[in-house]
Write an enzyme that holds these catalytic residues in place. Structure first.
Site, mmCIF file in Angstrom:
data_model
loop_
_atom_site.group_PDB
_atom_site.id
_atom_site.type_symbol
_atom_site.label_atom_id
_atom_site.label_comp_id
_atom_site.label_asym_id
_atom_site.label_seq_id
_atom_site.Cartn_x
_atom_site.Cartn_y
_atom_site.Cartn_z
ATOM 1 N N CYS A 143 -2.936 -2.895 -0.033
ATOM 2 C CA CYS A 143 -3.874 -2.943 1.090
ATOM 3 C C CYS A 143 -5.308 -3.044 0.598
ATOM 4 C CB CYS A 143 -3.700 -1.701 1.959
ATOM 5 S SG CYS A 143 -4.839 -1.603 3.355
ATOM 6 N N CYS A 158 0.281 5.423 5.563
ATOM 7 C CA CYS A 158 -0.432 5.314 6.835
ATOM 8 C C CYS A 158 0.398 4.669 7.932
ATOM 9 C CB CYS A 158 -1.753 4.567 6.654
ATOM 10 S SG CYS A 158 -1.568 2.841 6.141
#
Length: 373
Positions: A112, A209
């Protein structure tokens, strides 16, 4: 990718120019304190929250956006939402699933950061607002000296996150700010209380997440529960498993096989659906190979260089020698045998001052993993 003002909050109009910085705000303590500190230092600050898939990769998470917007409002800074659900599934969740099903141990945070947060998102921010600096609440440092910049470990080594940031492009570093790199978590909490931020006591999340508090294997789907064999290094069956995604190289617990000395996962073959186990000493490696490398200090990351590295986020970097670094590949030899470097995880290399020289994705050649059943 769409960047828009957050709704339901009366944010001030943006003013981007000299000393403007966009803070990536997750709705947590660290990024909120980052925004507060930069505003105190006289920066023109705007907050930006990524709208990504929520728990189990399904519908988007909105709680973090609300928390971030409330903090932005209290600081009198504009707040924006970047709709990244499609991009996040494409560049983070899909590679995560593919890596696990291939028998690897993926690192979605590193993916990410490198490809999305400090890549495509930063590009979109500059397209929307013009050239601006970016800041986050990561515990790492950007060292500036002599006209150059280097990514380095955070002062609080127990919280250091430089391992996850090695993939940032070198040309981005001059415009990246990490105000928490010289602080501890306790100091940041105290600053949040001093600033009377609404998230000062918010619990820190240690989960992936996009998985929330749930089991990440639910994101992988049916492929995570395909039964197969557990074998020794010669390929002799020792037991069965319920899916290769339940294992990682170096794992001992959960094998379900009795052994006097103890057995550890030595390798995983996703194609053959095999988990290979053996004694602990067979899990050590001195030579580690990485691909898809990102070089931040090219003058240091050269064959023969005596540096330091690690293959997991936790722990101190240990001594190694660079053997090869070319064509997107990196091969190092650790001074002492290194326990269970897992394919899919990251090899990150540092100098003695804690600066990140570079890193890449750990791979092993197919001929090193020829097991039969």
């Amino acid at each position: 990718m769409n960047i828009r003002p957050s709704t339901g909050f009366s944010s001030p109009s943006p003013s981007f120019g000299p000393r403007s910085v966009v803070v990536l705000m997750s709705g947590g303590v660290d990024s909120s304190v980052t925004a507060w500190l930069l505003k105190k230092e006289g920066w023109h600050v705007a907050g930006l929250t990524m709208r990504i898939p929520g728990q189990d990769g399904g519908s988007s998470r909105s709680c973090c956006g609300r928390d971030a917007a409330e903090v932005a409002l209290s600081l009198s800074i504009p707040h924006y939402i970047a709709d990244l659900e499609e991009e996040f599934r494409e560049s983070v969740i899909s590679p995560f699933v593919e890596s696990y099903l291939a028998g690897e141990t993926p690192n979605p945070c590193a993916d990410c950061n490198a490809g999305l947060k400090f890549g495509r998102l930063w590009d979109a921010v500059e397209e929307a607002f013009g050239p601006v600096s970016l800041a986050t609440g990561h515990y790492a440092r950007v060292l500036r000296s002599g006209g150059g910049c280097a990514l380095a470990r955070g002062k609080d080594v127990s919280k250091d996150q430089s391992y996850f940031l090695y993939g940032i492009r070198r040309d981005r570093l001059p415009n990246l700010f990490l105000p928490l790199g010289d602080r501890s978590k306790e100091e940041v909490r105290e600053l949040a209380r001093e600033a009377k931020l609404s998230v000062a006591e918010k619990r820190e999340s240690m989960e992936i997440c996009f998985a929330g508090e749930g089991d990440y294997r639910r994101i992988i789907g049916d492929g995570s529960s395909r039964p197969g064999l557990i074998v020794d290094e010669r390929g002799a069956p020792l037991g069965t498993h319920g899916g290769v995604s339940n294992f990682t190289v170096g794992q001992r617990k959960g094998l379900g096989i009795a052994s006097r000395e103890g057995l550890y996962v030595l390798g995983i073959d996703g194609e053959k659906n095999l988990v290979v186990v053996g004694p602990r000493e067979r899990a050590f490696r001195r030579m580690v190979r990485a691909e898809e490398t990102n070089v931040l200090l090219p003058d240091l990351l050269v064959p023969g260089a005596a540096l330091f590295g690690k293959t997991r986020s936790r722990g101190e970097p240990v001594a190694l020698t660079v053997l090869e670094c070319e064509g997107g590949g990196l091969i190092v030899r650790f001074e002492e045998p290194h326990f269970a470097p897992a394919p899919g995880q990251r090899l990150v290399v540092y100098d003695k001052e804690g600066r990140v020289a570079g890193g890449g994705v750990i791979r092993r050649r197919k001929e090193e993993e020829e097991w039969t059943a």
